[in-house]
Design a protein around this motif. Structure first.
Motif, mmCIF file in Angstrom:
data_model
loop_
_atom_site.group_PDB
_atom_site.id
_atom_site.type_symbol
_atom_site.label_atom_id
_atom_site.label_comp_id
_atom_site.label_asym_id
_atom_site.label_seq_id
_atom_site.Cartn_x
_atom_site.Cartn_y
_atom_site.Cartn_z
ATOM 1 N N TYR A 1 5.563 9.954 -23.418
ATOM 2 C CA TYR A 1 5.577 8.883 -22.418
ATOM 3 C C TYR A 1 4.706 9.257 -21.211
ATOM 4 C CZ TYR A 1 9.595 7.375 -25.172
ATOM 5 O OH TYR A 1 10.410 6.984 -26.203
ATOM 6 N N LEU A 2 4.738 10.526 -20.860
ATOM 7 C CA LEU A 2 3.928 11.001 -19.737
ATOM 8 C C LEU A 2 2.442 10.864 -20.045
ATOM 9 C CD1 LEU A 2 4.056 12.387 -16.938
ATOM 10 C CD2 LEU A 2 3.942 14.575 -18.140
ATOM 11 N N ARG A 3 2.067 11.126 -21.272
ATOM 12 C CA ARG A 3 0.653 11.018 -21.661
ATOM 13 C C ARG A 3 0.156 9.588 -21.529
ATOM 14 N NH1 ARG A 3 2.314 14.498 -26.174
ATOM 15 N NH2 ARG A 3 2.249 12.703 -27.569
ATOM 16 N N ILE A 4 0.921 8.633 -22.061
ATOM 17 C CA ILE A 4 0.494 7.236 -22.014
ATOM 18 C C ILE A 4 0.546 6.696 -20.590
ATOM 19 C CG2 ILE A 4 1.015 4.909 -22.819
ATOM 20 C CD1 ILE A 4 -0.206 6.752 -24.937
ATOM 21 N N ALA A 5 1.608 7.022 -19.852
ATOM 22 C CA ALA A 5 1.710 6.573 -18.460
ATOM 23 C C ALA A 5 0.586 7.170 -17.623
ATOM 24 C CB ALA A 5 3.065 6.973 -17.879
ATOM 25 N N GLY A 6 0.242 8.418 -17.909
ATOM 26 C CA GLY A 6 -0.844 9.060 -17.173
ATOM 27 C C GLY A 6 -2.177 8.397 -17.427
ATOM 28 N N GLY B 1 0.808 -1.208 0.000
ATOM 29 C CA GLY B 1 0.000 0.000 0.000
ATOM 30 C C GLY B 1 0.845 1.263 0.000
ATOM 31 N N LYS B 2 1.890 1.306 0.817
ATOM 32 C CA LYS B 2 2.765 2.471 0.846
ATOM 33 C C LYS B 2 3.563 2.603 -0.451
ATOM 34 C CE LYS B 2 3.326 3.078 5.836
ATOM 35 N NZ LYS B 2 2.808 4.462 5.820
ATOM 36 N N PHE B 3 3.926 1.472 -1.032
ATOM 37 C CA PHE B 3 4.646 1.515 -2.309
ATOM 38 C C PHE B 3 3.760 2.110 -3.412
ATOM 39 C CE2 PHE B 3 5.885 -0.577 -6.339
ATOM 40 C CZ PHE B 3 7.165 -0.053 -6.459
ATOM 41 N N LEU B 4 2.504 1.665 -3.460
ATOM 42 C CA LEU B 4 1.570 2.219 -4.445
ATOM 43 C C LEU B 4 1.311 3.700 -4.174
ATOM 44 C CD1 LEU B 4 -1.021 -0.692 -4.780
ATOM 45 C CD2 LEU B 4 0.660 0.049 -6.480
ATOM 46 N N GLY B 5 1.245 4.056 -2.899
ATOM 47 C CA GLY B 5 1.085 5.466 -2.556
ATOM 48 C C GLY B 5 2.262 6.294 -3.021
ATOM 49 N N LEU B 6 3.452 5.725 -2.926
ATOM 50 C CA LEU B 6 4.654 6.415 -3.393
ATOM 51 C C LEU B 6 4.630 6.582 -4.911
ATOM 52 C CD1 LEU B 6 7.300 7.598 -2.288
ATOM 53 C CD2 LEU B 6 8.380 5.390 -2.757
ATOM 54 N N ILE B 7 4.148 5.558 -5.627
ATOM 55 C CA ILE B 7 4.011 5.668 -7.087
ATOM 56 C C ILE B 7 3.024 6.777 -7.446
ATOM 57 C CG2 ILE B 7 3.146 4.495 -9.145
ATOM 58 C CD1 ILE B 7 4.294 1.906 -8.060
ATOM 59 N N TYR B 8 1.907 6.804 -6.734
ATOM 60 C CA TYR B 8 0.886 7.833 -6.969
ATOM 61 C C TYR B 8 1.471 9.224 -6.777
ATOM 62 C CZ TYR B 8 -3.254 10.691 -5.893
ATOM 63 O OH TYR B 8 -4.203 11.684 -5.850
ATOM 64 N N LEU B 9 2.133 9.450 -5.664
ATOM 65 C CA LEU B 9 2.712 10.761 -5.377
ATOM 66 C C LEU B 9 3.870 11.068 -6.319
ATOM 67 C CD1 LEU B 9 2.688 10.716 -1.468
ATOM 68 C CD2 LEU B 9 1.107 11.907 -2.992
ATOM 69 N N GLY B 10 4.635 10.032 -6.678
ATOM 70 C CA GLY B 10 5.728 10.232 -7.616
ATOM 71 C C GLY B 10 5.235 10.716 -8.963
ATOM 72 N N PHE B 11 4.124 10.141 -9.414
ATOM 73 C CA PHE B 11 3.584 10.582 -10.702
ATOM 74 C C PHE B 11 3.058 12.012 -10.617
ATOM 75 C CE2 PHE B 11 0.168 11.156 -13.777
ATOM 76 C CZ PHE B 11 0.858 10.847 -14.949
ATOM 77 N N ILE B 12 2.396 12.352 -9.503
ATOM 78 C CA ILE B 12 1.931 13.726 -9.313
ATOM 79 C C ILE B 12 3.106 14.693 -9.380
ATOM 80 C CG2 ILE B 12 0.870 15.339 -7.681
ATOM 81 C CD1 ILE B 12 -1.159 13.473 -8.852
ATOM 82 N N MET B 13 4.222 14.302 -8.774
ATOM 83 C CA MET B 13 5.405 15.164 -8.778
ATOM 84 C C MET B 13 5.986 15.297 -10.187
ATOM 85 S SD MET B 13 8.673 15.014 -6.222
ATOM 86 C CE MET B 13 9.732 16.453 -6.020
ATOM 87 N N VAL B 14 6.071 14.194 -10.915
ATOM 88 C CA VAL B 14 6.578 14.243 -12.293
ATOM 89 C C VAL B 14 5.696 15.145 -13.149
ATOM 90 C CG1 VAL B 14 6.909 12.886 -14.398
ATOM 91 C CG2 VAL B 14 7.731 12.009 -12.213
ATOM 92 N N LEU B 15 4.379 15.016 -12.988
ATOM 93 C CA LEU B 15 3.444 15.841 -13.755
ATOM 94 C C LEU B 15 3.634 17.318 -13.417
ATOM 95 C CD1 LEU B 15 1.047 15.818 -15.738
ATOM 96 C CD2 LEU B 15 -0.473 15.660 -13.749
ATOM 97 N N MET B 16 3.804 17.619 -12.139
ATOM 98 C CA MET B 16 3.986 19.006 -11.724
ATOM 99 C C MET B 16 5.311 19.565 -12.233
ATOM 100 S SD MET B 16 3.758 20.619 -7.876
ATOM 101 C CE MET B 16 5.423 20.168 -7.384
ATOM 102 N N ILE B 17 6.357 18.765 -12.212
ATOM 103 C CA ILE B 17 7.666 19.208 -12.699
ATOM 104 C C ILE B 17 7.613 19.469 -14.199
ATOM 105 C CG2 ILE B 17 10.036 18.430 -13.120
ATOM 106 C CD1 ILE B 17 9.849 17.005 -10.384
#
Length: 365
Positions: A334-339, A84-100
């Motif tokens: 890549y961001l579009r498809i991953a998103g 669960g924490k690993f998936l949460g980290l993936i979720y937040l990681g993607f939010i950060m990549v999108l924001m960057i």
């Protein structure tokens, strides 16, 4: 339950979702549609909108099943602590990549069109600093700011888009109903990216005061974003044609510069740029808040306000990486498809496992 005692009504939810989707999604859709689908690429965006409807349904079902918890809080309950924490980290990681990615792209546009003599590092520092300040105000202050700017920014934005049809040529959008294999369905996958901010609802659902209206409100905001961006794509291709779009790095801003006030011959480009930048700041602040609140809940240390400060130097460093290291144009496909995969896949998997393990409320009607 989230610690901050506040609430988001349907109106505030509608406006913050509209602003976050529109500000992140409006600058590139003309180029993406023209590149992947040609003169009738606007139909790909319609298909992308259709895909967003089941995503909204999944998100609201999850919210009803875990009405008092954010996604970071119930992931360990559904999958176990480590997964669960690993998936949460993936979720937040993607939010950060999108924001960057968005912050870098927005800063480049600001540098090209508005502050050409200002060093890039200054533009990024100011932009990110304002976004961090907005995030520091919390979800209530953030949504109220969104409500404050929404009427004016929407008015000037829609006027700029409508006046851009002054030079519209019908021949540029033909053939209208051509079905060329899988070109449009494939293009629709790339056109889904404006709806990726729907993932943020998984973090703020506990704040909603009228959860029974969430599906209608989120769908309404998404439909309005679709309608406005659809007009942008239609006008852009109608003005320049699909091959002509390739001449411009930021086709949407170029389009609004062609929109003139009747009898005044004054371009709407500056008005549109200012209103879009206001929305981009609020949208980035919203993502910054989601990231800060998520890190606070994931690590269970400090308040989200501290994380708005802690994340600033890290985020600023990543945005400032040389273009050879982080090229926003190269990673964008890549961001579009991953998103798309994450936006559709994450809620589906969570809901399926929650049902199988009988987690959350059984009655989600």
């Amino acid at each position: 339950m989230l610690k901050e005692k506040t609430g988001i009504g349907p109106g505030l939810l509608f406006m913050v979702m509209y602003i976050s989707m529109f500000s992140y999604g409006v600058m590139h859709p003309i180029s993406v549609a023209a590149k992947y689908m040609g003169n009738n690429g606007y139909w790909g965006f319609l298909m992308a909108f259709i895909i967003s409807i089941p995503v909204i349904a999944l998100i609201t079902l999850l919210g009803k099943r875990f009405p008092k918890k954010s996604v970071i809080q119930y992931l360990p309950e559904v999958f176990g602590t480590f997964t669960g924490k690993f998936l949460g980290l993936i979720y937040l990681g993607f939010i950060m990549v999108l924001m960057i990615w968005a912050s870098r792209a927005i800063s480049e546009e600001i540098s090209v069109y508005f502050l050409s003599r200002t060093p890039m590092w200054v533009s990024i520092f100011v932009f990110l600093g304002v976004a961090a300040y907005i995030a520091h105000q919390g979800i209530e202050g953030l949504t109220r700011l969104a409500a404050f700017i929404f009427p004016v920014t929407f008015l000037f934005g829609i006027l700029a888009i409508l006046f851009s049809f002054q030079n519209f040529q019908l021949d540029n959008i033909r053939p209208i109903f051509l079905i060329d294999g899988f070109k449009i369905p494939y293009g629709s996958l790339h056109m889904f990216y404006p709806f990726i901010p729907l993932l943020t609802v998984l973090m703020i659902y506990p704040y909603l005061t009228e959860k029974q209206k969430s599906f209608k409100v989120i769908t309404g905001a998404t439909a309005l974003v679709f309608a406005v961006i659809f007009l942008v794509i239609l006008s852009g291709i109608g003005n320049y044609s699909a091959p002509g779009i390739s001449r411009y790095s930021w086709a949407t801003l170029e389009l609004t510069r062609k929109a003139n006030l009747p009898f005044a011959l004054q371009s709407f480009g500056l008005f549109f740029g200012a209103t879009w930048l206001s929305q981009a700041l609020v949208g980035t602040g919203f993502f910054y808040y989601i990231l800060s609140e998520g890190m606070s809940e994931l690590l269970k240390v400090l308040n989200y306000k501290w994380f708005t400060l802690i994340l600033f130097p890290v985020t600023y460093f990543l945005i400032m990486l040389p273009s050879g290291v982080i090229d926003v144009r190269y990673i964008f496909p890549y961001l579009r498809i991953a998103g798309l995969a994450l936006t559709l896949g994450l809620p589906s998997v969570i809901l399926l496992v929650a049902l199988l393990r009988n987690q959350g409320f059984k009655n989600v009607s």
